[in-house]
Design an enzyme around this catalytic site. Structure first.
Site, PDB file in Angstrom:
ATOM      1  N   GLY A 288     100.976  99.148 -23.776  1.00  0.00           N
ATOM      2  CA  GLY A 288     100.835  99.672 -25.135  1.00  0.00           C
ATOM      3  C   GLY A 288     101.422 101.062 -25.288  1.00  0.00           C
ATOM      4  O   GLY A 288     102.414 101.419 -24.642  1.00  0.00           O
ATOM      5  N   SER A 289     100.752 101.864 -26.108  1.00  0.00           N
ATOM      6  CA  SER A 289     101.337 103.120 -26.591  1.00  0.00           C
ATOM      7  C   SER A 289     101.682 104.135 -25.511  1.00  0.00           C
ATOM      8  O   SER A 289     102.422 105.080 -25.789  1.00  0.00           O
ATOM      9  CB  SER A 289     100.376 103.773 -27.574  1.00  0.00           C
ATOM     10  OG  SER A 289     100.054 102.844 -28.579  1.00  0.00           O
ATOM     11  N   THR A 290     101.124 103.996 -24.294  1.00  0.00           N
ATOM     12  CA  THR A 290     101.485 104.969 -23.255  1.00  0.00           C
ATOM     13  C   THR A 290     102.995 104.946 -23.006  1.00  0.00           C
ATOM     14  O   THR A 290     103.572 105.945 -22.592  1.00  0.00           O
ATOM     15  CB  THR A 290     100.740 104.686 -21.943  1.00  0.00           C
ATOM     16  OG1 THR A 290     100.794 103.296 -21.686  1.00  0.00           O
ATOM     17  CG2 THR A 290      99.310 105.127 -22.021  1.00  0.00           C
TER      18      THR A 290
ATOM     19  N   LYS B 243     105.190 105.080 -25.090  1.00  0.00           N
ATOM     20  CA  LYS B 243     105.885 105.976 -26.031  1.00  0.00           C
ATOM     21  C   LYS B 243     106.313 107.267 -25.349  1.00  0.00           C
ATOM     22  O   LYS B 243     107.246 107.935 -25.800  1.00  0.00           O
ATOM     23  CB  LYS B 243     104.975 106.282 -27.228  1.00  0.00           C
ATOM     24  CG  LYS B 243     104.885 105.099 -28.186  1.00  0.00           C
ATOM     25  CD  LYS B 243     103.866 105.326 -29.274  1.00  0.00           C
ATOM     26  CE  LYS B 243     103.623 104.017 -30.028  1.00  0.00           C
ATOM     27  NZ  LYS B 243     102.315 103.995 -30.670  1.00  0.00           N
TER      28      LYS B 243
END
Lengths: 127, 579
Positions: B291-293, B295
């Site tokens: 997921g967002s990690t 980014k």
């Protein structure tokens, strides 16, 4: 005749000495070998004991066990970050003001013991 | 020796000695028999002289030149048993060792009274089965095992019984003093003394070849850090009723794995009773859509290729439609966002747009450079292969930008994050204690790395990672909450919540990663199971505990210098210098 006997006796004597020497040497070697084996066995036994003790030590030092023991017997707690400081955060005593232009070393006389100097500094700061 | 030399002289110098004069005399007198006798004597004397000379030579040779006799035999060779080498942590704490343990056997033929012997044995070994022991001792066989692997005190107790017909045989047994702690790293060895998992398997040949004579295998693991990480993860696992958890502490400068935890775990001392789920290493073998990690890497990539700067802005007004997918933000701001805002609000739309500007090819090249496209090269047999989109469409580029559609192991991801914050140096994760400076390869510019440090710190100060803050330490990090994929769709009730953090952000030393597999929200988290509520607090507590252990100096995190050094405004302006 005497020459012949010398020639005969000398080797015989030499052989006898050698035989005795060899005999002694052989037994010495056997003794040393036994000793070496003993040491070897002892070394193996000690190494094994050392291994057992090291494992035991590691086992007894399990972090969870240490914590349980510390909780039960000690009043200590882990260091909090607030308790850690840098050396230059420790305030130093203010340097004594030098009244005249003589260097600080010129005041030091044999009679000036450190305690006397401290008192002097205290007096000067007091007012 | 002197006797030999004497004989040698006699043979070597025949002309100067009396017997030869006599030979000459008798020869002149013509005595044939005497001559023959002397000749034979000379031959025999010469023969003996040579023989003694050889013996003398050999003695000199042995005593003076061959000094190596007797020094070649060592204890392990003498025992004739292969002893598996020890495994220790970075401070020398024994994690695995081989012990010679006694196994108890009986010779039933020599046992006069089986009933009495059974009673005596039961008194010192209460775990034995009374009926079974009696049966074994009554058989009249010549050999029967009673109990394998006694402890030394049990052995002493049995010895003290003085029952004839009982005996001990020494066997090697692998022991793991710390049990389940670091079990996934150390692994385990089977009954035949061969490694079947973890370091034990990876270094099987070395550990066997070592024979206990070479120094033990030094791991990069620190048992104290390992314990802190494991305990905090276990607490979170219980609190949020997750099915599993993984955690890592990585040295950002060297890539050394200081701690690696996977829960549930197993006790390598009792491998027979362990469950397959316990043996599964979620940190290195498990691959997850994080997921967002991800980014972190998307922004690093955009900055590195120059398609965006910290001051660029991206349109996150409306959800992004790509084919049959719609990319939405979890907490929509519905406006244009700057790069720092995309990061701290964790905008999927913004990240997807940033990745599109970089392009699919450069994105793949970049992720490959960061080590996310192939298996991590760590010293474990249990290493997961990342699952990457094939073929890599534009949709893939967008979803990978916010960590979906690509599944990587927590271990390799922590390695990639280490490279983004340590100044841009690739540090392949390793489980072996570093022996000094290593050749490092630059994968990112120092400027990009510094920008990422500031963004990570900003996210903990005022973004999704505020619960990861730890007093006294400049923590930075990024949350990541991903829904687990099942049968082509995603399930909103099965999450993988992770937090990757680092500290101190002005000069990162350690990367800390915590991952919870299917956590459930509870009252304390207002029902949320997302990473900011579940995984971030774990990282905060771990850092508070391990910071002082690892010698990281606490700082006043709200001091002017600390704030200025890592300052970045929401529109991307920076101040001060972290270096």
């Amino acid at each position: 005749m005497s020459r012949v006997s010398v020639i005969t006796i000398l080797p015989v004597a030499a052989a006898a000495v050698l035989a005795i020497g060899l005999y002694a040497m052989k037994y010495e070697v056997a003794r040393l070998e036994t000793r070496a084996n003993e040491l070897q066995r002892s070394l193996i036994a000690q190494t094994e004991t050392l291994g057992v003790l090291q494992s035991e030590w590691s086992y007894l030092n399990r972090p969870d066990r240490l914590r349980e023991l510390a909780l039960r017997h000690l009043t200590l707690v882990p260091v909090a970050v607030q308790q850690i400081g840098a050396l230059d955060e420790i305030p130093l005593r203010a340097a004594p003001a030098v009244a005249d232009n003589r260097g600080p070393l010129s005041r030091i006389k044999p009679a000036n013991l450190p305690s006397a100097q401290m008192a002097q500094v205290g007096e000067r700061e007091a007012p | 020796m002197s006797g030999v030399v004497l004989m040698g002289q006699r043979g070597a110098d025949p002309t100067g000695t009396p017997p030869n004069q006599r030979v000459r005399v008798s020869a002149s007198s013509g005595g044939d028999a005497l001559g023959t006798g002397h000749a034979r004597l000379t031959v025999v004397a010469t023969f003996f002289a040579i023989a003694f000379a050889i013996v003398a030579g050999r003695i000199i040779d042995l005593s003076a030149f061959n000094d190596d006799r007797g020094t070649g035999t060592s204890a392990s060779v003498a025992t004739g048993q292969s002893v598996r080498g020890d495994i220790v942590d970075r401070n020398g704490v024994v994690l695995a060792s081989s012990l010679a343990v006694a196994s108890l056997y009986a010779e039933p033929r020599r046992i006069a009274d089986p009933a009495l012997a059974t009673e005596a044995l039961m008194a010192v070994l209460p775990t034995l089965d009374h009926g079974q022991v009696f049966e074994k001792l009554s058989t009249g066989k010549s050999f029967v095992w009673l109990q394998r692997h006694l402890t030394p005190s049990q052995q002493m107790a049995v010895n003290a019984l003085g029952v004839p017909g009982l005996g001990f045989r020494t066997e090697q047994r692998r022991v793991y003093p710390h049990g389940a702690l670091a079990a996934h790293v150390v692994g385990y060895a089977g009954i035949d003394n061969h490694g079947l998992g973890g370091i034990e398997q990876y270094f099987d040949a070395d550990l066997l070849g070592g024979g206990g004579q070479v120094s033990a295998l030094e791991l990069s693991i620190d048992v104290r850090t390992q314990y802190a990480l494991q305990e905090e993860l276990a607490l979170a696992l219980e609190e949020f009723q997750a099915i599993g958890a993984a955690g890592l502490v990585l040295d950002a400068r060297t890539g050394e794995i200081i701690a690696m935890v996977s829960l549930p775990n197993f006790d390598p001392n009792q491998i027979g009773t362990s469950l397959a789920d316990g043996r599964f290493n979620r940190a290195s073998l498990g691959v997850y859509e994080l997921g967002s990690t991800l980014k972190i890497l998307t922004i690093a990539m955009a900055l590195e290729f120059g398609t965006a700067t910290l001051e660029s802005e991206f349109d996150a007004t409306e959800p992004l439609r790509v084919g049959r997918f719609t990319i939405r933000d979890d907490h929509p701001e519905s406006r244009w966002l700057s790069v720092p805002e995309i990061f701290i609000h964790s905008s999927n739309i913004g990240a997807a747009r940033m990745a599109m500007e970089v392009g699919a090819d450069r994105q793949q090249e970049f992720l490959n450079r960061m080590g996310l496209m192939s298996r991590a090269g760590v010293q474990l047999p249990e290493v997961g292969t990342p699952i990457v989109p094939k073929p890599w469409r534009d949709t893939s580029t967008m979803t990978v930008a916010f960590g979906h559609g690509i599944a990587v192991s927590p271990l390799q991801f922590a390695g990639a994050v280490a490279a983004t914050i340590n100044g841009g140096w690739a540090v392949p994760p390793t489980l072996i204690k570093s022996q000094g400076p290593v050749d490092r390869q630059r994968v990112l510019s120092g400027e990009t790395s510094e920008a990422i440090r500031r963004l990570l710190r900003l996210n903990v100060l005022e973004g999704t990672g505020t619960l990861a803050a730890a007093p006294g330490f400049l923590v930075g990090g990024k949350t990541g909450t991903a829904e687990k994929a099942r049968g082509g769709g995603y399930q909103s009730d099965a999450l993988v919540s992770s937090f990757v953090g680092a500290f101190p952000m002005n000069d990162p030393r350690y990367v800390v990663l915590a991952l919870l597999d299917e956590p459930q929200g509870n009252d304390s988290t207002k029902g949320f199971a997302t990473a900011g509520w579940t995984a971030a607090p774990v990282v905060s507590r771990v850092i508070s505990r391990i910071g002082p252990l690892l010698g990281v100096e606490p700082v006043d995190t709200i001091s002017r210098t600390a704030q200025q050094a890592l300052f970045i405004s929401l529109d991307g302006r920076t101040a001060g210098a972290a270096f």
